[in-house]
Design a protein around this motif. Structure first.
Motif, mmCIF file in Angstrom:
data_model
loop_
_atom_site.group_PDB
_atom_site.id
_atom_site.type_symbol
_atom_site.label_atom_id
_atom_site.label_comp_id
_atom_site.label_asym_id
_atom_site.label_seq_id
_atom_site.Cartn_x
_atom_site.Cartn_y
_atom_site.Cartn_z
ATOM 1 N N VAL A 75 -10.343 59.759 10.365
ATOM 2 C CA VAL A 75 -8.828 60.062 10.405
ATOM 3 C C VAL A 75 -7.990 59.364 10.435
ATOM 4 C CG1 VAL A 75 -7.587 60.811 12.886
ATOM 5 C CG2 VAL A 75 -10.003 61.625 12.535
ATOM 6 N N VAL A 76 -7.838 58.021 10.916
ATOM 7 C CA VAL A 76 -6.506 56.988 10.337
ATOM 8 C C VAL A 76 -5.751 56.967 8.700
ATOM 9 C CG1 VAL A 76 -6.873 56.335 12.407
ATOM 10 C CG2 VAL A 76 -8.131 54.991 10.145
ATOM 11 N N PHE A 77 -7.719 57.400 8.372
ATOM 12 C CA PHE A 77 -7.168 57.238 6.526
ATOM 13 C C PHE A 77 -6.859 58.149 5.876
ATOM 14 C CE2 PHE A 77 -8.427 57.150 2.337
ATOM 15 C CZ PHE A 77 -8.078 56.433 1.881
ATOM 16 N N SER A 78 -6.744 59.607 6.339
ATOM 17 C CA SER A 78 -6.069 60.803 6.021
ATOM 18 C C SER A 78 -4.801 60.669 6.484
ATOM 19 C CB SER A 78 -7.003 61.953 6.027
ATOM 20 O OG SER A 78 -6.968 62.105 7.506
ATOM 21 N N ARG A 79 -4.530 60.723 8.007
ATOM 22 C CA ARG A 79 -4.346 60.857 8.089
ATOM 23 C C ARG A 79 -2.706 59.503 8.361
ATOM 24 N NH1 ARG A 79 0.927 61.367 9.435
ATOM 25 N NH2 ARG A 79 1.460 62.088 11.542
ATOM 26 N N PHE A 80 -2.684 58.665 8.112
ATOM 27 C CA PHE A 80 -1.827 57.337 8.537
ATOM 28 C C PHE A 80 -1.767 56.109 6.878
ATOM 29 C CE2 PHE A 80 -2.860 58.855 12.891
ATOM 30 C CZ PHE A 80 -2.430 58.888 13.113
ATOM 31 N N TYR A 81 -2.789 56.477 6.083
ATOM 32 C CA TYR A 81 -2.705 55.263 5.721
ATOM 33 C C TYR A 81 -2.698 55.987 3.873
ATOM 34 C CZ TYR A 81 -4.101 51.985 2.203
ATOM 35 O OH TYR A 81 -4.734 50.966 1.348
ATOM 36 N N ALA A 82 -3.414 57.349 3.712
ATOM 37 C CA ALA A 82 -3.674 57.889 2.612
ATOM 38 C C ALA A 82 -1.807 58.256 1.787
ATOM 39 C CB ALA A 82 -4.487 58.524 2.836
ATOM 40 N N PRO A 83 -1.497 59.319 2.820
ATOM 41 C CA PRO A 83 0.198 59.789 2.119
ATOM 42 C C PRO A 83 1.168 58.624 1.669
ATOM 43 C CG PRO A 83 -0.923 60.353 4.504
ATOM 44 C CD PRO A 83 -1.516 59.261 4.151
ATOM 45 N N TYR A 84 0.444 57.427 1.903
ATOM 46 C CA TYR A 84 1.829 56.641 1.238
ATOM 47 C C TYR A 84 1.311 55.117 0.522
ATOM 48 C CZ TYR A 84 2.885 58.178 6.593
ATOM 49 O OH TYR A 84 3.185 59.078 7.436
ATOM 50 N N MET A 85 0.428 55.698 -0.033
ATOM 51 C CA MET A 85 -0.460 54.715 -0.966
ATOM 52 C C MET A 85 -0.670 55.118 -2.187
ATOM 53 S SD MET A 85 -5.330 53.507 -0.898
ATOM 54 C CE MET A 85 -4.832 55.476 -1.061
ATOM 55 N N VAL A 86 -0.189 54.229 -2.776
ATOM 56 C CA VAL A 86 -0.532 55.020 -4.635
ATOM 57 C C VAL A 86 -0.709 54.030 -5.183
ATOM 58 C CG1 VAL A 86 1.637 55.003 -6.392
ATOM 59 C CG2 VAL A 86 2.706 55.214 -4.176
ATOM 60 N N TRP A 87 -2.359 54.373 -6.187
ATOM 61 C CA TRP A 87 -2.909 54.446 -6.802
ATOM 62 C C TRP A 87 -2.497 53.556 -7.571
ATOM 63 C CZ3 TRP A 87 -7.919 53.073 -4.713
ATOM 64 C CH2 TRP A 87 -7.798 53.866 -3.533
ATOM 65 N N GLU A 88 -2.818 51.882 -7.836
ATOM 66 C CA GLU A 88 -2.541 51.274 -9.099
ATOM 67 C C GLU A 88 -1.085 50.354 -8.951
ATOM 68 O OE1 GLU A 88 -5.515 49.355 -10.567
ATOM 69 O OE2 GLU A 88 -6.493 50.897 -10.024
ATOM 70 N N SER A 89 -0.431 50.646 -7.949
ATOM 71 C CA SER A 89 0.815 50.163 -7.350
ATOM 72 C C SER A 89 1.131 49.303 -6.446
ATOM 73 C CB SER A 89 1.183 51.367 -7.876
ATOM 74 O OG SER A 89 3.331 51.224 -7.450
ATOM 75 N N GLY A 90 0.774 48.290 -6.208
ATOM 76 C CA GLY A 90 1.420 47.779 -4.965
ATOM 77 C C GLY A 90 2.999 48.059 -4.274
ATOM 78 N N GLU A 91 3.380 48.002 -5.137
ATOM 79 C CA GLU A 91 4.970 47.585 -4.962
ATOM 80 C C GLU A 91 4.940 49.090 -4.255
ATOM 81 O OE1 GLU A 91 7.620 45.970 -8.092
ATOM 82 O OE2 GLU A 91 6.616 44.226 -8.129
ATOM 83 N N GLU A 92 5.051 49.682 -5.300
ATOM 84 C CA GLU A 92 6.000 51.432 -4.709
ATOM 85 C C GLU A 92 4.235 51.111 -3.488
ATOM 86 O OE1 GLU A 92 7.522 54.043 -5.508
ATOM 87 O OE2 GLU A 92 8.190 51.994 -6.991
ATOM 88 N N THR A 93 3.736 51.418 -2.915
ATOM 89 C CA THR A 93 3.157 51.573 -1.840
ATOM 90 C C THR A 93 3.944 50.589 -0.812
ATOM 91 O OG1 THR A 93 0.816 51.560 -2.963
ATOM 92 C CG2 THR A 93 0.888 50.811 -0.591
ATOM 93 N N ALA A 94 3.940 48.978 -1.018
ATOM 94 C CA ALA A 94 4.475 48.101 0.003
ATOM 95 C C ALA A 94 5.816 49.171 0.226
ATOM 96 C CB ALA A 94 5.464 47.460 -0.993
ATOM 97 N N ARG A 95 6.905 50.250 -0.661
ATOM 98 C CA ARG A 95 8.234 50.296 0.089
ATOM 99 C C ARG A 95 7.317 51.834 0.540
ATOM 100 N NH1 ARG A 95 12.439 49.282 -3.368
ATOM 101 N NH2 ARG A 95 11.626 48.154 -5.326
ATOM 102 N N HIS A 96 6.833 52.521 0.663
ATOM 103 C CA HIS A 96 6.359 53.459 1.703
ATOM 104 C C HIS A 96 6.012 52.526 2.761
ATOM 105 C CE1 HIS A 96 5.398 56.552 -1.869
ATOM 106 N NE2 HIS A 96 6.206 56.153 -2.087
ATOM 107 N N PHE A 97 5.531 51.694 3.081
ATOM 108 C CA PHE A 97 5.087 50.421 3.836
ATOM 109 C C PHE A 97 6.036 50.693 5.126
ATOM 110 C CE2 PHE A 97 0.526 49.068 3.208
ATOM 111 C CZ PHE A 97 -0.126 50.304 2.726
ATOM 112 N N LEU A 98 7.481 49.843 3.869
ATOM 113 C CA LEU A 98 8.406 50.111 4.811
ATOM 114 C C LEU A 98 9.034 50.982 5.428
ATOM 115 C CD1 LEU A 98 10.448 47.815 4.792
ATOM 116 C CD2 LEU A 98 12.319 48.805 2.589
ATOM 117 N N LEU A 99 8.918 52.025 4.633
ATOM 118 C CA LEU A 99 9.619 53.212 5.845
ATOM 119 C C LEU A 99 8.826 54.033 7.090
ATOM 120 C CD1 LEU A 99 10.396 55.258 3.047
ATOM 121 C CD2 LEU A 99 12.251 53.718 4.749
#
Length: 288
Positions: A75-99
């Motif tokens: 539940v937490v992975f699919s709802r609160f993490y996967a939509p904001y994760m970008v594989w092999e791109s930590g910076e893009e993932t971090a930009r999503h985390f910021l929001l």
């Protein structure tokens, strides 16, 4: 008077003699080799009963804990993490985390609960399989403890990335892009730690499945599937560390699928069928 005293003395001697012989007659029944052997067998049976009860309880704990932990993680992975994760791109993932920091922290809480449940799972499996092969079961439990430890390191790296993105104190001097780059590097380190742990999880799961194969507590075909699936998982995690581009060749989404199917089937088996002794289906030996 002398005759009376002599008669009393003789009676006392007879009573004492009867008591001595009575004690001698009872002694073999209380302290003989047969009685000791009988008591030893009784004590052994009681210990075996206690072990069986502990194994049955461990099997139920494993099944319930795994299903609850997996449900929370999915539940937490699919709802609160996967939509904001970008594989092999930590910076893009971090930009999503910021929001979406609140959503990420909910995921971290769920991942932490799953990590605690992992400790319960490996403890239950060790109790279940210790009577079969204590050495291999202990090695398997230790391997999965390492996996759980790297899982907590992954969580700590994500918390560190969120702290970088917060830009508190001296971190403000790095600017927004600099903070995103730092957070992305932290997330990349956490991902590497996870795949290191994945290799240890594959080792531990393969050893546990092998002991299950030896025990015959579950169908051997199911246990063999667990061994092969765990080996596959461990090799995938190790290959990802050797060659980071392996994720583009073979999607990380498939790394944990085979062992996950084994764990689910094992849970249902233990919950609804329980631990079955391999001797239960055998006919009793002839006493003639």
């Amino acid at each position: 008077m002398a005759a009376i005293l002599a008669q009393r003395k003789q009676g006392s001697i007879l009573v004492l003699t009867d008591a001595v012989f009575s004690f001698r007659e009872q002694k073999p029944r209380k302290f003989g080799a047969g009685a000791i052997a009988s008591r030893n067998r009784k004590g052994k049976d009681e210990r075996e009963t206690m072990i069986e009860r502990a194994q049955q309880s461990a099997a139920k704990i494993f099944g319930v804990t795994y299903l609850l932990g997996m449900a929370i993680l999915m539940v937490v992975f699919s709802r609160f993490y996967a939509p904001y994760m970008v594989w092999e791109s930590g910076e893009e993932t971090a930009r999503h985390f910021l929001l979406h920091e609140d959503a990420i922290r909910i995921y971290l809480a769920g991942a932490f609960v799953f990590g605690v449940g992992m400790i319960v799972l490996l403890s239950a499996l060790y109790v279940l399989l210790r009577p079969v092969n204590r050495g291999i079961a202990l090695c398997a439990a230790f391997s999965r403890v390492i996996y759980a430890a790297f899982g907590f390191i992954f969580i700590m790296d994500m918390v560190g990335a969120l702290r970088f993105l917060g830009g508190a104190g001296a971190l403000r001097g790095f600017g927004q892009d600099g903070l995103v780059a730092l957070a992305g590097a932290q997330l990349g380190a956490g991902r590497d730690a996870y795949y290191i742990g994945l290799a240890f999880n594959g080792l531990g799961s393969a050893l546990f499945a092998w002991v299950l194969f030896q025990s015959r507590y579950i169908p051997r075909a199911l246990a063999l599937w667990g061994v092969l699936g765990a080996i596959y998982e461990g090799l995938c995690g190790f290959a990802y560390l050797l060659y980071p581009g392996f994720g583009a060749i073979h999607s990380p989404n498939w790394y944990e699928l085979p062992p996950m199917t084994f764990d689910l089937l094992l849970c249902f088996w233990l919950l609804f069928r329980g631990v079955k002794s391999p001797e239960m289906g055998l006919a009793p030996a002839s006493t003639t």
